[in-house]
Design an enzyme around this catalytic site. Structure first.
Site, PDB file in Angstrom:
ATOM      1  N   ARG A 179      18.959 -38.030  11.929  1.00 34.39           N
ATOM      2  CA  ARG A 179      17.855 -38.855  12.444  1.00 34.39           C
ATOM      3  C   ARG A 179      17.739 -40.103  11.582  1.00 34.39           C
ATOM      4  O   ARG A 179      17.684 -40.011  10.351  1.00 34.39           O
ATOM      5  CB  ARG A 179      16.540 -38.072  12.348  1.00 34.39           C
ATOM      6  CG  ARG A 179      16.374 -36.948  13.334  1.00 34.39           C
ATOM      7  CD  ARG A 179      15.817 -37.445  14.655  1.00 34.39           C
ATOM      8  NE  ARG A 179      14.497 -38.021  14.464  1.00 34.39           N
ATOM      9  CZ  ARG A 179      13.361 -37.325  14.500  1.00 34.39           C
ATOM     10  NH1 ARG A 179      13.396 -36.036  14.723  1.00 34.39           N
ATOM     11  NH2 ARG A 179      12.195 -37.923  14.315  1.00 34.39           N
ATOM     12  N   GLU A 207      17.247 -47.298  19.609  1.00 33.47           N
ATOM     13  CA  GLU A 207      18.574 -47.338  20.230  1.00 33.47           C
ATOM     14  C   GLU A 207      18.449 -47.965  21.621  1.00 33.47           C
ATOM     15  O   GLU A 207      17.979 -47.284  22.538  1.00 33.47           O
ATOM     16  CB  GLU A 207      19.152 -45.920  20.316  1.00 33.47           C
ATOM     17  CG  GLU A 207      19.389 -45.311  18.940  1.00 33.47           C
ATOM     18  CD  GLU A 207      19.846 -43.851  18.964  1.00 33.47           C
ATOM     19  OE1 GLU A 207      20.008 -43.276  20.064  1.00 33.47           O
ATOM     20  OE2 GLU A 207      20.030 -43.283  17.882  1.00 33.47           O
ATOM     21  N   HIS A 255      25.022 -42.756  19.314  1.00 34.65           N
ATOM     22  CA  HIS A 255      24.454 -41.406  19.499  1.00 34.65           C
ATOM     23  C   HIS A 255      25.356 -40.534  20.387  1.00 34.65           C
ATOM     24  O   HIS A 255      24.926 -40.037  21.439  1.00 34.65           O
ATOM     25  CB  HIS A 255      23.039 -41.501  20.087  1.00 34.65           C
ATOM     26  CG  HIS A 255      22.151 -40.393  19.579  1.00 34.65           C
ATOM     27  ND1 HIS A 255      20.844 -40.581  19.238  1.00 34.65           N
ATOM     28  CD2 HIS A 255      22.406 -39.079  19.344  1.00 34.65           C
ATOM     29  CE1 HIS A 255      20.336 -39.438  18.817  1.00 34.65           C
ATOM     30  NE2 HIS A 255      21.266 -38.512  18.871  1.00 34.65           N
TER      31      HIS A 255
HETATM   32  P1  NAD Z   1      19.434 -26.873  11.750  1.00 39.24           P
HETATM   33  O1  NAD Z   1      18.020 -26.567  12.090  1.00 39.24           O
HETATM   34  O2  NAD Z   1      20.454 -25.816  11.931  1.00 39.24           O
HETATM   35  O3  NAD Z   1      19.520 -27.397  10.229  1.00 39.24           O
HETATM   36  C1  NAD Z   1      18.673 -28.378   9.716  1.00 39.24           C
HETATM   37  C2  NAD Z   1      18.389 -28.066   8.272  1.00 39.24           C
HETATM   38  O4  NAD Z   1      17.625 -29.156   7.713  1.00 39.24           O
HETATM   39  C3  NAD Z   1      17.544 -26.797   8.066  1.00 39.24           C
HETATM   40  O5  NAD Z   1      18.217 -25.910   7.193  1.00 39.24           O
HETATM   41  C4  NAD Z   1      16.237 -27.325   7.457  1.00 39.24           C
HETATM   42  O6  NAD Z   1      15.653 -26.431   6.538  1.00 39.24           O
HETATM   43  C5  NAD Z   1      16.728 -28.586   6.783  1.00 39.24           C
HETATM   44  N1  NAD Z   1      15.673 -29.560   6.465  1.00 39.24           N
HETATM   45  C6  NAD Z   1      14.609 -29.927   7.223  1.00 39.24           C
HETATM   46  N2  NAD Z   1      13.898 -30.877   6.581  1.00 39.24           N
HETATM   47  C7  NAD Z   1      14.530 -31.103   5.411  1.00 39.24           C
HETATM   48  C8  NAD Z   1      14.268 -31.967   4.306  1.00 39.24           C
HETATM   49  N3  NAD Z   1      13.224 -32.795   4.297  1.00 39.24           N
HETATM   50  N4  NAD Z   1      15.123 -31.931   3.254  1.00 39.24           N
HETATM   51  C9  NAD Z   1      16.183 -31.084   3.240  1.00 39.24           C
HETATM   52  N5  NAD Z   1      16.471 -30.239   4.250  1.00 39.24           N
HETATM   53  C10 NAD Z   1      15.658 -30.254   5.328  1.00 39.24           C
HETATM   54  O7  NAD Z   1      19.798 -28.188  12.606  1.00 39.24           O
HETATM   55  P2  NAD Z   1      21.252 -28.657  13.077  1.00 39.24           P
HETATM   56  O8  NAD Z   1      21.555 -28.052  14.400  1.00 39.24           O
HETATM   57  O9  NAD Z   1      22.185 -28.502  11.962  1.00 39.24           O
HETATM   58  O10 NAD Z   1      20.964 -30.215  13.333  1.00 39.24           O
HETATM   59  C11 NAD Z   1      20.812 -31.109  12.254  1.00 39.24           C
HETATM   60  C12 NAD Z   1      20.426 -32.497  12.768  1.00 39.24           C
HETATM   61  O11 NAD Z   1      21.469 -33.038  13.578  1.00 39.24           O
HETATM   62  C13 NAD Z   1      19.168 -32.520  13.635  1.00 39.24           C
HETATM   63  O12 NAD Z   1      18.353 -33.612  13.268  1.00 39.24           O
HETATM   64  C14 NAD Z   1      19.694 -32.750  15.041  1.00 39.24           C
HETATM   65  O13 NAD Z   1      18.770 -33.403  15.860  1.00 39.24           O
HETATM   66  C15 NAD Z   1      20.896 -33.628  14.735  1.00 39.24           C
HETATM   67  N6  NAD Z   1      21.911 -33.647  15.779  1.00 39.24           N
HETATM   68  C16 NAD Z   1      22.384 -34.855  16.158  1.00 39.24           C
HETATM   69  C17 NAD Z   1      23.360 -34.936  17.133  1.00 39.24           C
HETATM   70  C18 NAD Z   1      23.885 -36.285  17.540  1.00 39.24           C
HETATM   71  O14 NAD Z   1      24.132 -36.502  18.712  1.00 39.24           O
HETATM   72  N7  NAD Z   1      24.058 -37.177  16.588  1.00 39.24           N
HETATM   73  C19 NAD Z   1      23.868 -33.791  17.745  1.00 39.24           C
HETATM   74  C20 NAD Z   1      23.387 -32.554  17.310  1.00 39.24           C
HETATM   75  C21 NAD Z   1      22.401 -32.484  16.331  1.00 39.24           C
END
Ligand code: NAD
Length: 310
Positions: free
Chosen positions: A230, A259, A280
């Site tokens: 994000r 975006e 994205h």
């Molecule tokens: P997930 O929930 O499996 O893992 C996220 C981790 O971040 C968790 O372990 C949580 O405890 C940790 N976290 C939350 N706040 C935090 C902070 N302030 N400091 C440190 N750690 C923190 O999620 P995921 O499926 O691995 O997804 C991760 C990110 O990727 C999400 O933001 C998701 O929206 C994004 N994403 C983006 C795309 C894209 O198109 N670019 C695609 C898929 C996922």
């Protein structure tokens, strides 16, 4: 009477096919304008969206018959889940459906950043066969902020490349880190020691600025930062300042604050020669999209059964 389903974003036809097996009336309106959505939402039991439709308080308030909202995607950023919860509306989505795709794009950005691929490719395509020098990743340290599904997958690949992996998370990830061979550290340690920092956090409505001016000060000169999570967790103007003074070597991102960009500083970051941007596309693979459609449809059908709608 058939359950009325309104789909307001383009979704994979598989999702529609799966839903059509039940006693539901589906109105597929992927181009619907917000004004019309607000006028007709009261007639529907279920709303299915992707990312275009903003399901905010107003949409939920007008949806007096809504029982279920489905997001054909992996996050719930565009849905006011708090408001839905208050009104007893169940929300389903497809968490984890694009983990591999997002992790692979992260690695692509990492390699592109390390080897200046964006510059080399553009030069070669323009007929200039100039050799640019990059860095080798083997032996370097990558700090992963957010050691969940995507973060830990990226860690596995980074280990295979020969990188040392540091992990920081707000949750206890010691067991997961141990299995992968990553070292769990605090944030300050991660910022000071990493040659590459990769962001993989999930955050709610008011995301913290994880990389702010102080965090940039602690980083190594020329650090590579990758962000496929994000944009809001990075302080944009502070990033720009640190790109301009060479503290940040490359910022490679799949996510932007707006975006497309709106603010002047966002445009400056977008156009910066040391910034790589993809629009994205983390989840944009054939496999991930199919998985999203399957999971969303399955979760939707289970919820419909649970609520006695089918
Ligand atoms: P997930 O929930 O499996 O893992 C996220 C981790 O971040 C968790 O372990 C949580 O405890 C940790 N976290 C939350 N706040 C935090 C902070 N302030 N400091 C440190 N750690 C923190 O999620 P995921 O499926 O691995 O997804 C991760 C990110 O990727 C999400 O933001 C998701 O929206 C994004 N994403 C983006 C795309 C894209 O198109 N670019 C695609 C898929 C996922």
């Amino acid at each position: 009477m058939a359950v009325r389903v309104l789909i307001t974003d383009p979704v994979d036809k598989l999702l529609i096919e799966k839903l059509s097996q039940y006693n539901v009336q589906i109105d597929y309106r992927p181009d619907i304008e917000r004004k019309e959505l607000l006028d007709i939402i009261k007639d529907y039991d279920i709303l299915v969206v992707r990312s275009r439709t903003k399901v905010d308080k107003e949409v939920i308030e007008r949806g007096t018959n809504l029982k279920l909202i489905a997001r054909a995607g992996i996050g719930l950023d565009n849905i006011d889940t708090e408001e839905a919860g208050k009104r007893g509306i169940k929300v389903v989505y497809a968490p984890g459906a694009s983990t591999d795709s997002a992790a692979e794009l992260t690695i692509a950005l990492l390699l592109a950043a390390a080897r200046n691929l964006y510059e080399s490719i553009a030069l070669a395509k323009s007929g200039v066969f100039k050799k640019t020098q990059g860095i080798e990743l083997a032996g370097k340290t990558i700090g992963i902020i957010g050691f969940g599904r995507i973060g830990s997958k990226v860690a596995q690949v980074a280990k295979a490349i020969g990188m040392h992996v540091l992990a920081y998370d707000v949750l206890d990830v010691r067991e997961r880190a141990k299995q992968i061979g990553a070292e769990v550290v605090d944030m300050e340690d991660l910022l000071r020691r990493s040659d590459v920092i990769s962001l993989h956090v999930t955050v709610g409505k008011n995301p913290p600025k994880i990389l702010d001016a102080r965090a940039f000060d602690l980083m190594k000169e020329g650090v590579i930062i990758i962000n496929t999570s994000r944009a809001a967790v990075v302080d944009g103007p502070a990033l720009l300042e640190n790109l301009n003074r060479g503290k940040v070597g490359v910022y490679a991102t799949d996510v932007f604050w707006n975006e497309p960009p709106k603010e002047q500083w966002e445009w400056e970051i977008l156009k910066h020669p040391k910034v790589i941007v993809t629009p994205h596309i983390g989840a944009q693979t054939k496999e991930a999209q199919l998985r999203v459609a399957h999971m969303t449809a399955d979760n939707l059908v289970s919820a419909m059964k649970e609520l006695g709608l089918i």
